[in-house]
Write a protein that holds these residues in place. Structure first.
Motif, PDB file in Angstrom:
ATOM      1  N   ASN A   1       0.705  -1.641   0.339  1.00  8.05           N
ATOM      2  CA  ASN A   1      -0.138  -0.195  -0.322  1.00  8.05           C
ATOM      3  C   ASN A   1       1.037   1.091   0.153  1.00  8.05           C
ATOM      4  O   ASN A   1       1.537   1.057   1.194  1.00  8.05           O
ATOM      5  CB  ASN A   1      -1.150  -0.081   1.560  1.00  8.05           C
ATOM      6  N   PRO A   2       0.825   2.376  -1.026  1.00  7.45           N
ATOM      7  CA  PRO A   2       1.702   2.821  -1.672  1.00  7.45           C
ATOM      8  C   PRO A   2       2.073   4.124  -0.169  1.00  7.45           C
ATOM      9  O   PRO A   2       2.468   4.491   0.572  1.00  7.45           O
ATOM     10  CB  PRO A   2       1.299   3.797  -2.542  1.00  7.45           C
ATOM     11  N   GLU A   3       0.451   4.065   0.382  1.00  4.54           N
ATOM     12  CA  GLU A   3       0.072   5.189   1.744  1.00  4.54           C
ATOM     13  C   GLU A   3       0.888   4.881   2.877  1.00  4.54           C
ATOM     14  O   GLU A   3       1.581   5.538   3.628  1.00  4.54           O
ATOM     15  CB  GLU A   3      -1.533   5.593   1.800  1.00  4.54           C
ATOM     16  N   THR A   4       0.969   3.424   3.258  1.00  2.00           N
ATOM     17  CA  THR A   4       1.681   3.117   4.389  1.00  2.00           C
ATOM     18  C   THR A   4       3.576   2.293   3.937  1.00  2.00           C
ATOM     19  O   THR A   4       3.752   2.011   4.783  1.00  2.00           O
ATOM     20  CB  THR A   4       1.017   1.844   5.148  1.00  2.00           C
ATOM     21  N   CYS A   5       3.750   2.663   2.657  1.00  2.00           N
ATOM     22  CA  CYS A   5       5.104   2.486   2.114  1.00  2.00           C
ATOM     23  C   CYS A   5       6.296   3.298   3.337  1.00  2.00           C
ATOM     24  O   CYS A   5       6.390   3.985   2.908  1.00  2.00           O
ATOM     25  CB  CYS A   5       5.383   2.572   0.959  1.00  2.00           C
ATOM     26  N   PRO A   6       6.824   2.527   3.664  1.00  2.00           N
ATOM     27  CA  PRO A   6       8.063   3.272   4.814  1.00  2.00           C
ATOM     28  C   PRO A   6       9.222   3.357   3.814  1.00  2.00           C
ATOM     29  O   PRO A   6       9.347   4.956   3.655  1.00  2.00           O
ATOM     30  CB  PRO A   6       8.901   1.838   5.561  1.00  2.00           C
ATOM     31  N   VAL A   7       9.087   3.200   2.526  1.00  3.11           N
ATOM     32  CA  VAL A   7      10.196   3.070   1.303  1.00  3.11           C
ATOM     33  C   VAL A   7      10.288   4.807   0.977  1.00  3.11           C
ATOM     34  O   VAL A   7      10.825   5.712   0.850  1.00  3.11           O
ATOM     35  CB  VAL A   7      10.451   2.584  -0.080  1.00  3.11           C
ATOM     36  N   ARG A   8       8.719   4.612   0.044  1.00  2.00           N
ATOM     37  CA  ARG A   8       8.061   6.077  -0.483  1.00  2.00           C
ATOM     38  C   ARG A   8       7.684   7.284   0.786  1.00  2.00           C
ATOM     39  O   ARG A   8       8.942   7.863   0.329  1.00  2.00           O
ATOM     40  CB  ARG A   8       6.493   5.910  -0.796  1.00  2.00           C
ATOM     41  N   ALA A   9       7.541   6.489   2.124  1.00  5.00           N
ATOM     42  CA  ALA A   9       7.862   7.862   3.293  1.00  5.00           C
ATOM     43  C   ALA A   9       8.720   8.208   3.491  1.00  5.00           C
ATOM     44  O   ALA A   9       9.516   9.689   3.599  1.00  5.00           O
ATOM     45  CB  ALA A   9       7.052   7.504   4.065  1.00  5.00           C
ATOM     46  N   TYR A  10      10.028   7.393   3.248  1.00  3.94           N
ATOM     47  CA  TYR A  10      11.029   7.990   3.099  1.00  3.94           C
ATOM     48  C   TYR A  10      11.687   8.713   2.454  1.00  3.94           C
ATOM     49  O   TYR A  10      11.893   9.796   2.149  1.00  3.94           O
ATOM     50  CB  TYR A  10      12.501   7.311   3.506  1.00  3.94           C
ATOM     51  N   ARG A  11      11.694   8.448   1.254  1.00  2.00           N
ATOM     52  CA  ARG A  11      11.960   9.092  -0.503  1.00  2.00           C
ATOM     53  C   ARG A  11      11.638  10.561  -0.015  1.00  2.00           C
ATOM     54  O   ARG A  11      12.293  11.352  -0.288  1.00  2.00           O
ATOM     55  CB  ARG A  11      11.706   8.149  -1.369  1.00  2.00           C
ATOM     56  N   ASP A  12       9.823  10.112   0.267  1.00  5.90           N
ATOM     57  CA  ASP A  12       9.043  11.774   0.184  1.00  5.90           C
ATOM     58  C   ASP A  12       9.232  12.994   1.261  1.00  5.90           C
ATOM     59  O   ASP A  12       9.940  13.999   0.285  1.00  5.90           O
ATOM     60  CB  ASP A  12       7.523  11.444   0.296  1.00  5.90           C
ATOM     61  N   TRP A  13       9.618  12.605   2.263  1.00  5.15           N
ATOM     62  CA  TRP A  13      10.594  13.007   3.275  1.00  5.15           C
ATOM     63  C   TRP A  13      11.884  13.899   3.030  1.00  5.15           C
ATOM     64  O   TRP A  13      11.924  14.940   2.812  1.00  5.15           O
ATOM     65  CB  TRP A  13      10.479  12.221   4.216  1.00  5.15           C
ATOM     66  N   ILE A  14      12.376  12.995   2.648  1.00  7.97           N
ATOM     67  CA  ILE A  14      14.478  13.031   2.406  1.00  7.97           C
ATOM     68  C   ILE A  14      14.294  14.084   1.307  1.00  7.97           C
ATOM     69  O   ILE A  14      14.799  15.529   0.828  1.00  7.97           O
ATOM     70  CB  ILE A  14      15.430  12.623   2.294  1.00  7.97           C
ATOM     71  N   GLU A  15      13.338  14.368   0.038  1.00 11.51           N
ATOM     72  CA  GLU A  15      13.366  14.757  -1.411  1.00 11.51           C
ATOM     73  C   GLU A  15      12.120  16.590  -0.730  1.00 11.51           C
ATOM     74  O   GLU A  15      13.303  17.204  -1.068  1.00 11.51           O
ATOM     75  CB  GLU A  15      12.509  14.426  -2.393  1.00 11.51           C
ATOM     76  N   THR A  16      11.063  15.885   0.199  1.00  9.98           N
ATOM     77  CA  THR A  16      10.559  17.496   0.452  1.00  9.98           C
ATOM     78  C   THR A  16      11.785  18.140   1.344  1.00  9.98           C
ATOM     79  O   THR A  16      12.012  19.317   1.988  1.00  9.98           O
ATOM     80  CB  THR A  16       9.174  17.310   1.838  1.00  9.98           C
ATOM     81  N   ALA A  17      11.771  18.088   2.150  1.00 13.27           N
ATOM     82  CA  ALA A  17      12.638  18.466   3.542  1.00 13.27           C
ATOM     83  C   ALA A  17      14.637  18.618   3.183  1.00 13.27           C
ATOM     84  O   ALA A  17      14.793  19.707   3.206  1.00 13.27           O
ATOM     85  CB  ALA A  17      13.307  17.196   4.953  1.00 13.27           C
ATOM     86  N   GLY A  18      14.560  18.768   1.997  1.00 15.07           N
ATOM     87  CA  GLY A  18      16.055  18.798   0.647  1.00 15.07           C
ATOM     88  C   GLY A  18      17.124  17.670   1.724  1.00 15.07           C
ATOM     89  O   GLY A  18      18.335  18.370   1.698  1.00 15.07           O
ATOM     90  N   ILE A  19      17.259  16.717   2.022  1.00 12.85           N
ATOM     91  CA  ILE A  19      17.959  16.133   3.232  1.00 12.85           C
ATOM     92  C   ILE A  19      19.306  14.938   2.316  1.00 12.85           C
ATOM     93  O   ILE A  19      18.745  14.809   1.648  1.00 12.85           O
ATOM     94  CB  ILE A  19      17.473  15.564   3.759  1.00 12.85           C
ATOM     95  N   GLU A  20      20.375  15.958   1.392  1.00 15.43           N
ATOM     96  CA  GLU A  20      21.750  14.859   1.189  1.00 15.43           C
ATOM     97  C   GLU A  20      21.844  14.178   2.175  1.00 15.43           C
ATOM     98  O   GLU A  20      22.999  13.137   1.814  1.00 15.43           O
ATOM     99  CB  GLU A  20      21.881  15.682   0.292  1.00 15.43           C
TER     100      GLU A  20
END
Length: 172
Positions: free
Chosen positions: A109-128
């Motif tokens: 389920n994309p809504e509760t996927c930890p991998v997608r949530a991680y990617r969304d978070w670091i991309e939104t926050a600009g964390i490299e």
């Protein structure tokens, strides 16, 4: 090529880790999948919401301790086609300090996927690089420093309270 050999090796390692480690759940009162889904939906659509969603899904899927989540750095998270391999450098249960690897596969389920949530978070926050889960001030600004492990517990309690659960019985 070396790269495809490496990818095959990591893919097999992921499978092995999933078989041997599985996913553990630790905590005071365990959350159930339905509760986690409800909490994820209740989070705001701002930077804090992205962080909290990734934090909750990482913690739930990987069975991480608060201190492990607080110490996570981007450099210890390897992106693979099947998901993520998280290297925990040291923990309370690892006295020799060699660390352990935790595989986080893509969720169905994309809504509760930890991998997608991680990617969304670091991309939104600009964390490299550096700390994955960071403080966000009351103005919505991202700090460079990692969350304190006690903050991780407070985020879990806040998310539980959002959906009407008694925050006192839930911890990080």
């Amino acid at each position: 090529s070396d790269l495809s050999m490496q990818q095959a090796l990591v893919s097999e390692t992921l499978k092995g880790i999933r078989r041997t480690v599985g996913t553990a759940q630790v905590g005071k009162q365990p959350f159930y999948t339905q509760q986690v889904q409800t909490m994820i939906r209740a989070l705001p659509g701002n930077l804090q919401g992205f962080r909290d969603r990734a934090l909750l899904l990482f913690g739930f899927a990987g069975g991480f301790r608060r201190s492990e989540l607080a110490r996570l750095v981007v450099e210890d998270i390897l992106r693979e086609k099947d998901g993520l391999v998280v290297t925990l450098r040291r923990s309370k249960t690892d006295q020799e300090g060699q660390g352990r690897k935790v595989a986080l596969p893509y969720g169905s389920n994309p809504e509760t996927c930890p991998v997608r949530a991680y990617r969304d978070w670091i991309e939104t926050a600009g964390i490299e690089q550096g700390a994955v889960f960071r403080e966000i001030d009351r103005y919505g600004r991202l700090a460079a420093q990692a969350l304190h492990k006690d903050s991780v517990g407070l985020i879990v309690k806040r998310a539980a309270a959002l959906i009407g659960l008694d925050a006192a019985v839930y911890a990080g």
